[in-house]
Design a protein around this motif. Sequence first.
Motif, PDB file in Angstrom:
ATOM      1  N   ASP A 113       0.885  -1.170   0.000  1.00 25.41           N
ATOM      2  CA  ASP A 113       0.000   0.000   0.000  1.00 25.41           C
ATOM      3  C   ASP A 113       0.920   1.217   0.000  1.00 25.41           C
ATOM      4  O   ASP A 113       1.507   1.554   1.027  1.00 25.41           O
ATOM      5  CB  ASP A 113      -0.873  -0.032   1.264  1.00 25.41           C
ATOM      6  N   GLU A 153       0.535   4.330  -0.019  1.00 30.12           N
ATOM      7  CA  GLU A 153       0.185   5.485   0.819  1.00 30.12           C
ATOM      8  C   GLU A 153       0.538   5.285   2.282  1.00 30.12           C
ATOM      9  O   GLU A 153       0.807   6.240   3.003  1.00 30.12           O
ATOM     10  CB  GLU A 153      -1.316   5.772   0.728  1.00 30.12           C
ATOM     11  N   THR A 154       0.496   4.033   2.731  1.00 30.21           N
ATOM     12  CA  THR A 154       0.781   3.773   4.142  1.00 30.21           C
ATOM     13  C   THR A 154       2.114   3.049   4.340  1.00 30.21           C
ATOM     14  O   THR A 154       2.653   3.044   5.436  1.00 30.21           O
ATOM     15  CB  THR A 154      -0.312   2.884   4.771  1.00 30.21           C
ATOM     16  N   GLY A 155       2.601   2.406   3.280  1.00 28.94           N
ATOM     17  CA  GLY A 155       3.820   1.605   3.406  1.00 28.94           C
ATOM     18  C   GLY A 155       3.562   0.208   3.935  1.00 28.94           C
ATOM     19  O   GLY A 155       4.497  -0.543   4.213  1.00 28.94           O
ATOM     20  N   GLN A 156       2.302  -0.157   4.086  1.00 27.59           N
ATOM     21  CA  GLN A 156       2.014  -1.507   4.583  1.00 27.59           C
ATOM     22  C   GLN A 156       2.263  -2.547   3.501  1.00 27.59           C
ATOM     23  O   GLN A 156       1.984  -2.316   2.323  1.00 27.59           O
ATOM     24  CB  GLN A 156       0.568  -1.602   5.051  1.00 27.59           C
ATOM     25  N   CYS A 176       8.144  -6.796  10.952  1.00 22.60           N
ATOM     26  CA  CYS A 176       7.577  -6.148  12.149  1.00 22.60           C
ATOM     27  C   CYS A 176       8.329  -6.330  13.451  1.00 22.60           C
ATOM     28  O   CYS A 176       8.164  -5.527  14.355  1.00 22.60           O
ATOM     29  CB  CYS A 176       6.121  -6.557  12.330  1.00 22.60           C
ATOM     30  N   PRO A 181       5.980  -0.245   7.984  1.00 24.30           N
ATOM     31  CA  PRO A 181       5.218   0.637   7.091  1.00 24.30           C
ATOM     32  C   PRO A 181       5.806   2.047   7.072  1.00 24.30           C
ATOM     33  O   PRO A 181       5.921   2.663   6.010  1.00 24.30           O
ATOM     34  CB  PRO A 181       3.818   0.612   7.702  1.00 24.30           C
ATOM     35  N   GLU A 182       6.195   2.544   8.233  1.00 23.12           N
ATOM     36  CA  GLU A 182       6.719   3.907   8.296  1.00 23.12           C
ATOM     37  C   GLU A 182       8.007   4.057   7.480  1.00 23.12           C
ATOM     38  O   GLU A 182       8.195   5.027   6.744  1.00 23.12           O
ATOM     39  CB  GLU A 182       6.977   4.304   9.755  1.00 23.12           C
ATOM     40  N   ARG A 221       7.127   3.799   3.781  1.00 25.27           N
ATOM     41  CA  ARG A 221       6.441   5.012   3.341  1.00 25.27           C
ATOM     42  C   ARG A 221       7.451   6.146   3.123  1.00 25.27           C
ATOM     43  O   ARG A 221       7.376   6.888   2.152  1.00 25.27           O
ATOM     44  CB  ARG A 221       5.391   5.417   4.394  1.00 25.27           C
ATOM     45  N   ARG A 268       8.125   8.051  -0.274  1.00 28.64           N
ATOM     46  CA  ARG A 268       7.988   9.506  -0.366  1.00 28.64           C
ATOM     47  C   ARG A 268       9.229  10.116  -1.011  1.00 28.64           C
ATOM     48  O   ARG A 268       9.142  10.999  -1.860  1.00 28.64           O
ATOM     49  CB  ARG A 268       7.754  10.111   1.019  1.00 28.64           C
TER      50      ARG A 268
END
Lengths: 759, 294
Positions: free
Chosen positions: A621, A623-626, A664, A743-744, A747, A751
Amino acid sequence: MVQQAEQQALQQQFRYVGKRIPRVDIVSKLTGAAVFAEDVKVPGVLYGKLLHSPHPHARIVRIDTSRAEQLPGVRAVATAADLPDKRVGRVVKDEHYFARDKVRYVGDRVAAVAADTREIALEAVRRIEVEYELLPPVRDAFEGLAAGAPIIHEDLLRYTVVGPAKPQGGNLCSLNSLTRGEPEAAFGECARVFEQVYTTQMQHQTYLEPHACVAVYNPDRTYTIHTANQGQFPLRNAVAEVLGVPQNQVRVVPAEIGGGFGGKSIMKIEPAAAVLAKKAGRPVRIVMSRHEDFIGGNPRAAFHITLKTGVTADMRMHARTIDVVMDQGAHAMGAGAMAASVTQFAEGPYAIPNLRITSRLVYTNKACTSAMRAPGGPQINFALESETERICAAMGWDGIEFRRRNAMPTDYVNTAGGVNRSVFTLDTLEACLALSGYRHDRARLGPNRGRGLALGNWNVGGNASGAVIKMNGDGSVNVIGGVVDLSGVNTTMTQIVAEALDVPLERVTVKSLDTDSAPHATNSGGSQVLKSHGLACFKASEHIKAQLFELAVDELDASAERMELKGGQVRVQGEPSRAVAVTKLLSQAQGKTGPIVGYGATGNSPRMPSMAAHVADVEVDPETGQVKVVRYCAAQDVGLAINPMSVEGQIHGGVAQGLGQALCEQFTYRDGQPQNAGFLDYKIPSALDVPMIETTLVEKPSVAGPYGAKGVGEPPVVPVPAAIANAIYNAVGVRVTSLPITPEKLRQAIREQERGGGA
Amino acid sequence: MDDFTYHAPATVAEALALRAEGGGAARYLAGGSDLLLAMQRAEPPVARVIDLKGIAALREIRVAADGGVALGAAVTMAAIERHAHLLAHYPALVAAAAAVGGPPIRNRATVGGNVCNASPAADTSPVLLALGARAVIAGGGGERELPLAELWSGPGRLTLLDGELLTAVRLPALPPRTGCGFQRLTRAAMDIALVSAAAVCTLDRGDRITAAACALGAVAPTVLAVAGLGAALAGSRADAGTLARVEHLAAAAARPIDDHRASAAYRREMAGVMARRAMAEACDRARATSGGAA
C-alpha cells in the motif's frame, strides 16, 4: 520430473525413514499430559524470583538484603556473595552470574529470593535495597567503538577466552577476519564495484513458554534441576561452573520444552534456583515473566553490514568484502561464537574467488545477544541477496542467470579451508523457480505487487553426541539420548532406529534422559542434531546388529559379514531360509554374552551448507507503506527428509519467523532502557499475517547424515527478509536496506522516490 | 495481583451501591480485558470487583422506532459483530468491533469497557464519536446523558463523578442517504491502532454533502473529532477534491506524539490517509443507501 523419480526411488528403499509419521509426542502435547518445567511437582517447593537491574550501566555501591530477609515467609535470599567469585561464559569468561561490581544491562541479575508464595517473593524483591552509582550507557555498537566511550568491561584483556573470540580492548569484544584471494587488488579488475550498507534489528526468539525451572538440593549434597533448556549437558556444565561444584554433582532433567529457537541454549535462572534451594533447604521453582524473558533474554544481534562487491562484465562476482559490526550486548554469551560462524557462511550460496569477511563484536549496555535460529544467517543474507538484485537492476542483468553463474558448486573449498560436500545450490534454485513460476522479467506482478527471490544457506555441522540402545527380550528397543526433544527429535530418532533395526515403530521408544543417565550430547539446536545424535543412534543400531550377528554365527553357520537383520530375524544375505529369530538369539545371549546394549557416538563434524531458495509475492500500500504477503514458496535442500511432514513444519515456522524479522519484529532500546518488553509492542506475525506457504523438498542424499539426511531447522529462516525486500522492490521500485521494513520506513522511502530521490 | 472480593449485582442500583460502599478501591468490570491487565499494576490495589455482566439491561442492544440504537455498556464486541441492524446501518461500528483483538477477546470485551478505558486508540470510540453518540450515565443523583466527546478528559481519564457508571451508549438515528466508514492502521494484523479514523456523511439527492463528521484515534490524548469538517464540506460533491480536503483537515487536526510505535510525522500523515479512506467509504455507503436508516 527426473528429480521426482529419483526422490521416489530413494524413498522406496525405506520402510520407516522418509515417511510422514505423526510425532511420537503428539498425544501428550495435545492432551496437556506433557510435563513442562513449570508443571514439575516437588513437595515443599518455594517460589523464586530474581531482582534485575533497572539501570543499563551502573556501579553497585551496596546491596542490603536485610529487609527482605526479615519478611515472614522469605526462606532465602541470594546474591553474588553466595557464589564463588569467578567469571563464567562459554566464549569469553566475562560474567559473574549475579552482578558483583557493576550492572551492565537492564535485566542484569542482582539478587534472588525464595519465599512461601509468589506474592511474598515479589514483595521481598522490592525490599532489597541496592545503591547504584550510575554510569553513562553505551547505547549502540558505534557508540561503543567511539573514542572516549564508557568502558563496559574494564578488565576485558585479562578475561579468559575459551571460544573463537579475539578481544581487542575497549568495548571491542572480538575482531575476526578471514580472507581468500586478494579482494582489494581484485576490485581493480572488476567492471563495476558496488557498495552498500545494510542494517538489521534485535529480534527475540519469542518461544511460547518463558524460561522455567525447579531446583532441588538433595541430602547427598547434589543438585537436581528440572528445566526447559535446549541442552541438559551444556546447561549442567554451566551450572556446575557457576556453583563451583564437579559436574557429576549436578543432575539436569530435561522437561518438555515450549520452543527455544536458540534462546534456551543458555543458562538463565537455573543457578539462582540451585543456590536458593541449598540456602533454603527446600526446592525452588522459578518461572520468568514475559517481561523478564524479554529484558533478560538472549535475542538475535543487530548487524551493521557494509558490503562491497566487484562484478565482471560476464556476470561474475569477482571480489567482495563484508564488514560486520555486531551490537552484542553486555556479555559475550553465545554471541562470541558467531564471530567464527559469521565468517563461514558470509560467503553465502556463492563462489567468490576474492573475499574478505571482517566482524567486530561490540559490547553495549543491552541484553546479551546470542543464538537465535541460524545465528547471523538472515542478517547477512538480507545484505547479500538484496545486493544481488540491486546489482542486477543496475547492470540490467537477469538475477536468475546471475545466481546460476555464481552459485557455489559441490565439493567447494570454503574460505576457512574446508571442503563443502553435498552442496546443491542450483538444484534448490531451480526447484524454487519451478514451484513459484518466478521469472526475472515478470517479477513485477501488477500495480504495487511484486515477486521477490532470495537464495540462502545455513552451514550445518554436527556436535559430539552419544546414544545407547537397549534391546529387550522381545526384540523391542529403548533408545537413550541426551538431546532435548525439540522440533521432532524423538520422532526422527524413532524412525532412524526402526529403519536400522527393521523394528516396527511401536517397538521403539526414544527418551531424552537426565545427565546422570544419558550419554553426553550437546544442545538441540543449530540444525545439527541429525548429523550428531541421528548418526549416533544409527551407529548404536549398527552396534546392536553386530552383537546379534556374532550370536548367530554358530546357528547360521555363516560369517557375520554375510548377515542381515530383517523382520525380527537375522538372515544370511540372499538366502532367506537360513534365518534365526532375534528373540531366540536374545534368549541365548542370557547364557552367553549378557544383555544386548548398543552404543554409538559421533565427534564434532565440519559445517556444510544446506540451501534454501524462497520466492515471496507481496502487495504494497504505497500510501501507508504496509506490506501484505500474499503468497510464499520455499524450496529446500534436505538431503533426505526423514519425516517430510516435520520438515515442512520446520519450513512453515521458519518462514513465519523470518516474516517477523522482515516486517515487524524489533526489540528496541532508548538510552539503554527496553521500550517494548512484551507482546503488546513487540509484534510477531499472527496467523492473519502469514500466507499459505508452499514447499518443495530437494532430496539428494548428503554424504554426512544418516540415510543422507541434512539438518533442516535453520535454512528456512535465512532467505526470508531478502525475499521480502526484493519483492517490495519489484512492487514499488523502492529498496529498503534496514530491517524491519516497517510501514513507516517503507512510506518514507516511497515519499523520497516520489520527490525524485531514492530508489 | 492482590486479593479482591467479587460481586455480581443484578441491577444498576445494586452496582452503584456496591461501588459507593467500596470507594476508590472498587472497580466496575464489564468484559475485563483491560481491567485485569490494569489490576496487575493498580496502585492502590483493587480490593473489590463489581461484575456488570449479570445486569440484563446492560447486555441489551435496543433499536428504537426511528432506527437509533442504545448499546448497553456490557454489550460485547462479538454481539455487535453479529447484530443485523448494526450490520445494515452502522457497518463502520461493526468493523471497529471486529478489529478488537481475536475472537476470544471479542467474546469478552464490551463497548462500555472500550469507551471507559479511555484509550485514545480504542477501536470503537472514533466511530461512536463520529456518529454523534451520547453516553448514558447512572449515578447517585439519577441518570444523565452527555455527548461522548465530553466523557473523556485524557488518556485513561473520564469526566465521570466518583461512583458513576456508564450504562449505555446511544447512537442517534441516521438521516436518509447517510453512510459511515472506519479505517485503521496497525503494525501486524492483531495490534493496537497506530492511527484510526471514522467518518460519517450524509448526501442530498444531488450527491452533495449535507452533513459530515470525522473522528481520529491514537493521534491525541483522547479520541478526537476533526473540528469544522462538517462546515467545510457542506454543499461539496463527494469527489476526489473533497476527499483531499478531508485528508488535509484530519492531518492538521491530529496532535500525535513520537513513540516506539511510530513517529508523530508518520501518524499525522496517516491520520489524513485513514480519514480520507474512511470518508470515501462513508460516501460510497451513503450513495448505496436508497432511503433512510429504518
